[in-house]
Design an enzyme around this catalytic site. Structure first.
Site, PDB file in Angstrom:
ATOM      1  N   CYS A   2      18.502  21.087  46.003  1.00  0.00           N
ATOM      2  CA  CYS A   2      19.008  19.843  46.570  1.00  0.00           C
ATOM      3  C   CYS A   2      20.457  20.008  47.028  1.00  0.00           C
ATOM      4  O   CYS A   2      21.233  20.779  46.581  1.00  0.00           O
ATOM      5  CB  CYS A   2      18.898  18.686  45.687  1.00  0.00           C
ATOM      6  SG  CYS A   2      17.381  18.410  44.953  1.00  0.00           S
ATOM      7  N   ARG A  28      20.384  26.524  50.894  1.00  0.00           N
ATOM      8  CA  ARG A  28      20.215  26.472  49.204  1.00  0.00           C
ATOM      9  C   ARG A  28      18.526  26.456  48.947  1.00  0.00           C
ATOM     10  O   ARG A  28      18.287  26.545  47.812  1.00  0.00           O
ATOM     11  CB  ARG A  28      21.004  25.182  49.011  1.00  0.00           C
ATOM     12  CG  ARG A  28      22.253  25.152  49.043  1.00  0.00           C
ATOM     13  CD  ARG A  28      22.991  23.829  49.039  1.00  0.00           C
ATOM     14  NE  ARG A  28      22.835  23.403  47.738  1.00  0.00           N
ATOM     15  CZ  ARG A  28      23.730  23.509  46.786  1.00  0.00           C
ATOM     16  NH1 ARG A  28      24.967  23.944  46.963  1.00  0.00           N
ATOM     17  NH2 ARG A  28      23.400  22.670  45.642  1.00  0.00           N
ATOM     18  N   TRP A  78      14.777  19.539  46.943  1.00  0.00           N
ATOM     19  CA  TRP A  78      13.777  20.535  46.380  1.00  0.00           C
ATOM     20  C   TRP A  78      13.110  19.944  44.959  1.00  0.00           C
ATOM     21  O   TRP A  78      13.928  19.478  44.053  1.00  0.00           O
ATOM     22  CB  TRP A  78      14.681  21.790  45.892  1.00  0.00           C
ATOM     23  CG  TRP A  78      14.006  22.937  45.497  1.00  0.00           C
ATOM     24  CD1 TRP A  78      13.516  24.051  46.540  1.00  0.00           C
ATOM     25  CD2 TRP A  78      13.822  23.374  44.017  1.00  0.00           C
ATOM     26  NE1 TRP A  78      12.968  24.720  45.703  1.00  0.00           N
ATOM     27  CE2 TRP A  78      12.992  24.569  44.328  1.00  0.00           C
ATOM     28  CE3 TRP A  78      13.717  22.853  43.119  1.00  0.00           C
ATOM     29  CZ2 TRP A  78      12.483  25.247  42.997  1.00  0.00           C
ATOM     30  CZ3 TRP A  78      13.356  23.442  41.690  1.00  0.00           C
ATOM     31  CH2 TRP A  78      12.708  24.716  41.808  1.00  0.00           C
ATOM     32  N   ASN A 104      21.461  14.654  43.007  1.00  0.00           N
ATOM     33  CA  ASN A 104      20.994  16.013  42.629  1.00  0.00           C
ATOM     34  C   ASN A 104      20.957  16.078  41.128  1.00  0.00           C
ATOM     35  O   ASN A 104      21.909  15.275  40.428  1.00  0.00           O
ATOM     36  CB  ASN A 104      22.030  17.129  43.169  1.00  0.00           C
ATOM     37  CG  ASN A 104      21.899  17.251  44.678  1.00  0.00           C
ATOM     38  OD1 ASN A 104      21.027  16.595  45.489  1.00  0.00           O
ATOM     39  ND2 ASN A 104      22.616  17.855  45.094  1.00  0.00           N
ATOM     40  N   GLY A 105      20.254  16.906  40.726  1.00  0.00           N
ATOM     41  CA  GLY A 105      19.986  16.980  39.129  1.00  0.00           C
ATOM     42  C   GLY A 105      18.736  16.312  38.676  1.00  0.00           C
ATOM     43  O   GLY A 105      17.697  16.247  39.417  1.00  0.00           O
ATOM     44  N   GLU A 483      14.122  45.101  39.371  1.00  0.00           N
ATOM     45  CA  GLU A 483      14.515  44.283  40.442  1.00  0.00           C
ATOM     46  C   GLU A 483      13.585  44.590  41.531  1.00  0.00           C
ATOM     47  O   GLU A 483      13.318  43.549  42.422  1.00  0.00           O
ATOM     48  CB  GLU A 483      15.897  44.870  40.781  1.00  0.00           C
ATOM     49  CG  GLU A 483      16.574  44.786  42.057  1.00  0.00           C
ATOM     50  CD  GLU A 483      16.803  43.043  42.384  1.00  0.00           C
ATOM     51  OE1 GLU A 483      16.490  42.422  41.625  1.00  0.00           O
ATOM     52  OE2 GLU A 483      16.905  42.713  43.788  1.00  0.00           O
ATOM     53  N   LYS A 487      11.830  41.706  43.620  1.00  0.00           N
ATOM     54  CA  LYS A 487      11.964  41.796  45.259  1.00  0.00           C
ATOM     55  C   LYS A 487      10.095  41.768  45.511  1.00  0.00           C
ATOM     56  O   LYS A 487      10.007  40.596  46.566  1.00  0.00           O
ATOM     57  CB  LYS A 487      12.654  42.650  45.568  1.00  0.00           C
ATOM     58  CG  LYS A 487      13.542  42.568  46.560  1.00  0.00           C
ATOM     59  CD  LYS A 487      14.900  42.063  46.727  1.00  0.00           C
ATOM     60  CE  LYS A 487      14.941  40.679  45.748  1.00  0.00           C
ATOM     61  NZ  LYS A 487      16.245  40.485  44.928  1.00  0.00           N
ATOM     62  N   GLU A 490       8.648  38.110  44.830  1.00  0.00           N
ATOM     63  CA  GLU A 490       9.024  36.600  45.253  1.00  0.00           C
ATOM     64  C   GLU A 490       8.871  36.641  46.759  1.00  0.00           C
ATOM     65  O   GLU A 490       8.821  35.667  47.185  1.00  0.00           O
ATOM     66  CB  GLU A 490      10.565  36.486  44.896  1.00  0.00           C
ATOM     67  CG  GLU A 490      11.580  37.465  45.472  1.00  0.00           C
ATOM     68  CD  GLU A 490      13.017  37.178  45.049  1.00  0.00           C
ATOM     69  OE1 GLU A 490      13.383  36.085  44.856  1.00  0.00           O
ATOM     70  OE2 GLU A 490      13.796  38.073  45.154  1.00  0.00           O
ATOM     71  N   HIS A 506       2.591  52.297  25.442  1.00  0.00           N
ATOM     72  CA  HIS A 506       2.503  51.379  24.272  1.00  0.00           C
ATOM     73  C   HIS A 506       1.847  50.054  24.610  1.00  0.00           C
ATOM     74  O   HIS A 506       1.821  48.971  24.039  1.00  0.00           O
ATOM     75  CB  HIS A 506       3.828  51.089  23.649  1.00  0.00           C
ATOM     76  CG  HIS A 506       4.735  52.359  23.182  1.00  0.00           C
ATOM     77  ND1 HIS A 506       4.130  53.067  22.326  1.00  0.00           N
ATOM     78  CD2 HIS A 506       5.583  53.018  23.719  1.00  0.00           C
ATOM     79  CE1 HIS A 506       5.004  53.992  21.926  1.00  0.00           C
ATOM     80  NE2 HIS A 506       5.686  54.044  22.843  1.00  0.00           N
ATOM     81  N   LYS A 604      17.646  29.221  47.021  1.00  0.00           N
ATOM     82  CA  LYS A 604      18.947  30.124  47.249  1.00  0.00           C
ATOM     83  C   LYS A 604      19.971  29.858  45.904  1.00  0.00           C
ATOM     84  O   LYS A 604      20.584  30.729  45.359  1.00  0.00           O
ATOM     85  CB  LYS A 604      19.628  30.212  48.406  1.00  0.00           C
ATOM     86  CG  LYS A 604      20.583  31.248  48.599  1.00  0.00           C
ATOM     87  CD  LYS A 604      20.093  32.557  48.714  1.00  0.00           C
ATOM     88  CE  LYS A 604      21.036  33.801  48.665  1.00  0.00           C
ATOM     89  NZ  LYS A 604      20.500  34.926  47.987  1.00  0.00           N
TER      90      LYS A 604
HETATM   91  C1  F6R Z   1      16.306  37.022  43.647  1.00  0.00           C
HETATM   92  C2  F6R Z   1      17.225  36.078  43.565  1.00  0.00           C
HETATM   93  C3  F6R Z   1      17.515  35.140  42.333  1.00  0.00           C
HETATM   94  C4  F6R Z   1      18.911  35.337  41.879  1.00  0.00           C
HETATM   95  C5  F6R Z   1      18.960  34.066  40.751  1.00  0.00           C
HETATM   96  C6  F6R Z   1      20.470  34.172  40.157  1.00  0.00           C
HETATM   97  O1  F6R Z   1      16.252  37.682  44.733  1.00  0.00           O
HETATM   98  O2  F6R Z   1      17.796  35.773  44.389  1.00  0.00           O
HETATM   99  O3  F6R Z   1      16.724  35.896  41.200  1.00  0.00           O
HETATM  100  O4  F6R Z   1      19.359  36.395  41.557  1.00  0.00           O
HETATM  101  O5  F6R Z   1      18.742  33.124  40.823  1.00  0.00           O
HETATM  102  O6  F6R Z   1      21.298  33.858  41.354  1.00  0.00           O
HETATM  103  P1  F6R Z   1      22.834  33.726  41.303  1.00  0.00           P
HETATM  104  O7  F6R Z   1      23.212  35.229  41.612  1.00  0.00           O
HETATM  105  O8  F6R Z   1      23.364  32.963  42.731  1.00  0.00           O
HETATM  106  O9  F6R Z   1      23.621  33.197  40.077  1.00  0.00           O
END
Ligand code: F6R
Length: 609
Positions: A2, A28, A78, A104-105, A483, A487, A490, A506, A604
């Site tokens: 948000c 965001r 959001w 927000n929150g 990682e 990727k 997501e 295991h 984001k």
């Molecule tokens: C994955 C991604 C998320 C962020 C996570 C932490 O591509 O973007 O997993 O890495 O939400 O976000 P930050 O780095 O902003 O604390």
């Protein structure tokens, strides 16, 4: 997540400012948007509009109706409480339309508050926790003694809430925006003929010359004259804002993510710039409150982070463990056992791109509460975490707009390697070797970006034909494959499992059957022999092996597809090998026609727990 933007404009352009502010908060992540406005000399209810979809949908729906507003607040939502519907979108208005709020929150005591609001005779028109706030405020204003102000009423309202919030409220006939924050960010910006409020600093670049950061617990009234509070003197100071707004621009690339993958040679150069000595023998990360000597004397360093940043922290943990004598542990911020691992003589470092991630923020606050030192390694300048810690280092990755983090990850890993070198007890020969490899890194990443060939395309075809994938790696590549899997999940929505190669037998090996894609990252380091065994174990059971390696020869012969990477020393390999992992996820998502830059359900900036 948000976003809030509000504005008081002395030239009656408040709503255009708000719509522009909301547009700049779009990165965001959100699912609906809305705004409210008060016009000069207005009589009657506050004008509002809201819609599911994007800010552009809101602009179409508003259809110029909001031009000439003096005060305006807007919101990108959001969804948390209640589905994605027009009626759950903000702003929320009192039943008579005289008060409107955005929030927000998450309010935690909603059941009690809802009961209270309904008993007071208000009708609740949405499923949100936020709407309750506006009815409570309406009641406070209309039932309090005449000697009390609207700010008093706002304070009484906020005192009824538990949970987290950033709130902006406007009241018909008033020339103010009421704001409150706890656990969710809110910043005031002042510029030519305007005073604004925003969830983050980005929309202020180029618009406001000064900013004031609200603190947790703050409750203020914002007017053209500035910020005022019930207890004079509590107002946060304005500080000069420097920096420029960089427009979301994918250049010649099809998606922002692809551009950001290609930004990596430059963004890595930026994180290394000024941090490697001119003779190329030493490297150091400055900006920490503790000196390298003090860090060497610590009982423990904790690295706290979420998602991609956590995997970077895990790689960083390896660097610090191997290059120093300090006890180091990485933790998922949402599972941080602060009481057991923090205290005087410890340092907890938050690793974060946005600097707003609530779980990371909470972990750092808990660490601080125990009397421990806190720092951050963060991308967004002036973000909540950067200000909370007040020391640490910036990533200098440039703005990262695609939801899936790419260049920030690489810069986090590079920064953590610099930090390890800063406090390292390793021999100068070893350190000089690593520094030399860091110097070569931007060029190697460039070469890797160019090297994407047929094997990548064939690998994407294998993945396209499959309903899941398994990632394996060992040693420093074990967190890296997590990682890679993140990727893939997501943005390409492919269920993935990521395991250290040795752990497969295991349990997870039971999942391998004919055609299961196994993506193995096996650079030439001390684990390569063991990786070969893990790959063979999978292949024998019918897996299709996609191998990412800098080695031709026997290990490559047992793979179905081999993506050859640039060779480097062990320390730098994750920052090179991440490139094909990013490409695999990107190309699979693009092939599937998915919204690569805005994947479903994700935001984001994750500002809720
Ligand atoms: C994955 C991604 C998320 C962020 C996570 C932490 O591509 O973007 O997993 O890495 O939400 O976000 P930050 O780095 O902003 O604390």
């Amino acid at each position: 997540m948000c976003g809030i933007f509000g504005c008081i404009s002395s030239i009656n352009e408040a709503s255009s400012e708000v719509l522009e502010g909301l547009r700049k908060l779009e990165y965001r992540g959100y699912d609906s948007a809305g705004l409210a406005a008060i016009f000069p000399g207005q009589d009657g209810p506050i004008e509002t509009e809201r819609t599911t979809g994007y800010v552009s949908d809101l602009v179409s729906k508003a259809n110029g109706r909001f031009r000439g507003a003096r005060i305006s607040i807007g919101h990108t939502r959001w969804a948390t409480h209640g589905g994605v519907t027009d009626s759950n979108a903000h702003p929320h208005s009192s039943n008579d339309g005289s008060i409107t709020i955005v929030h927000n929150g998450i309010i935690e005591n909603t059941s009690d508050l809802k009961e209270r609001v309904e008993k007071l005779g208000y009708s609740v028109n949405s499923e949100t926790d936020s709407e309750l706030i506006v009815h409570l405020l309406h009641h406070e204003i209309n039932s309090q003694a005449a000697s009390r102000t609207v700010l008093d009423a706002f304070e009484s309202t906020v005192s009824l809430l538990s949970g987290s919030w950033a709130i902006a409220a406007i009241i018909a006939d008033m020339d103010e925006i009421l704001v409150a924050r706890r656990g969710a960010p809110l910043i005031v910006g002042r510029g030519h003929k305007r005073i604004c409020v925003s969830s983050d600093v980005q929309p202020f670049y180029g618009v406001c010359s000064e900013v004031a950061y609200l603190n947790d617990g703050d409750i203020f009234s914002i007017s053209e004259a500035g910020i005022s509070s019930l207890n004079q003197g509590d107002e946060p100071p304005f500080e000069t804002l420097e920096g420029t707004w960089e427009e979301e621009d994918k250049g010649n690339f099809q998606h922002l993510m692809l551009k950001e993958i290609h930004d990596q040679p430059i963004s890595v150069s930026n994180v290394l710039g000024g941090r490697i000595s001119s003779d190329g023998k030493r490297a150091g990360l400055q900006g920490f409150e503790l000196t390298p000597e003090e860090m060497r004397g610590l009982k423990r360093i904790n690295l706290v982070a979420c998602g991609t940043a956590f995997f970077a922290a895990q790689i960083g943990e390896t660097y610090i463990r191997e290059l120093t004598n300090v006890d180091v542990h990485s933790f998922r911020a949402s599972e941080f056992p602060a009481d057991y691992v923090c205290g005087p003589n410890t340092l907890t470092i938050g690793i974060t791109q946005s600097g707003e991630t609530k779980d990371t923020l909470d972990a750092l606050q808990q660490a601080k509460f125990t009397g421990g030192n806190i720092s951050s390694i963060c991308n967004v300048i002036g973000s909540t975490i950067a200000r909370l810690t007040g020391n640490g280092a910036y990533l200098h990755a440039g703005p990262e707009y695609a939801v899936a983090s790419t260049k920030a990850f690489t810069n986090m890993v590079a920064s953590l390697l610099l930090l390890a070198l800063t406090i390292s007890d390793a021999t100068s020969v070893r350190k000089a070797r690593i520094v030399q490899e860091l110097r070569e890194l931007p060029n190697k990443i460039s070469a890797q970006l160019l090297d994407m060939d047929d094997s990548l395309r064939s690998s994407v075809e294998i993945l396209e034909a499959s309903k899941s994938a398994v990632f394996i790696g060992r040693g420093i590549s074990a967190p890296l494959v997590k990682e890679g899997a993140l990727k893939m999940m997501e943005i390409a929505y492919l269920p993935c499992l990521a395991y250290p190669g040795g752990e497969l037998k295991h349990g997870p090996i039971a999942l391998i059957e004919d055609g299961t894609p196994v993506i193995a990252v096996a650079p030439k380091d001390e684990t390569i022999g063991l990786m070969e065994s893990s790959i063979r174990e999978c292949r024998t059971r019918g897996a299709k092996i996609i191998l990412i390696t800098d080695q031709e020869g026997p290990i490559a012969d047992i793979a179905d597809e081999v993506i050859i990477t640039q060779s480097s020393g062990r320390e730098c390999s994750p920052m090179i090998n991440v490139v094909p992992l990013q490409f695999l996820a990107y190309h699979l998502a693009a092939e599937k026609g998915l919204n690569v830059d805005r994947p479903r359900n994700l935001a984001k900036s994750v500002t809720v727990v």
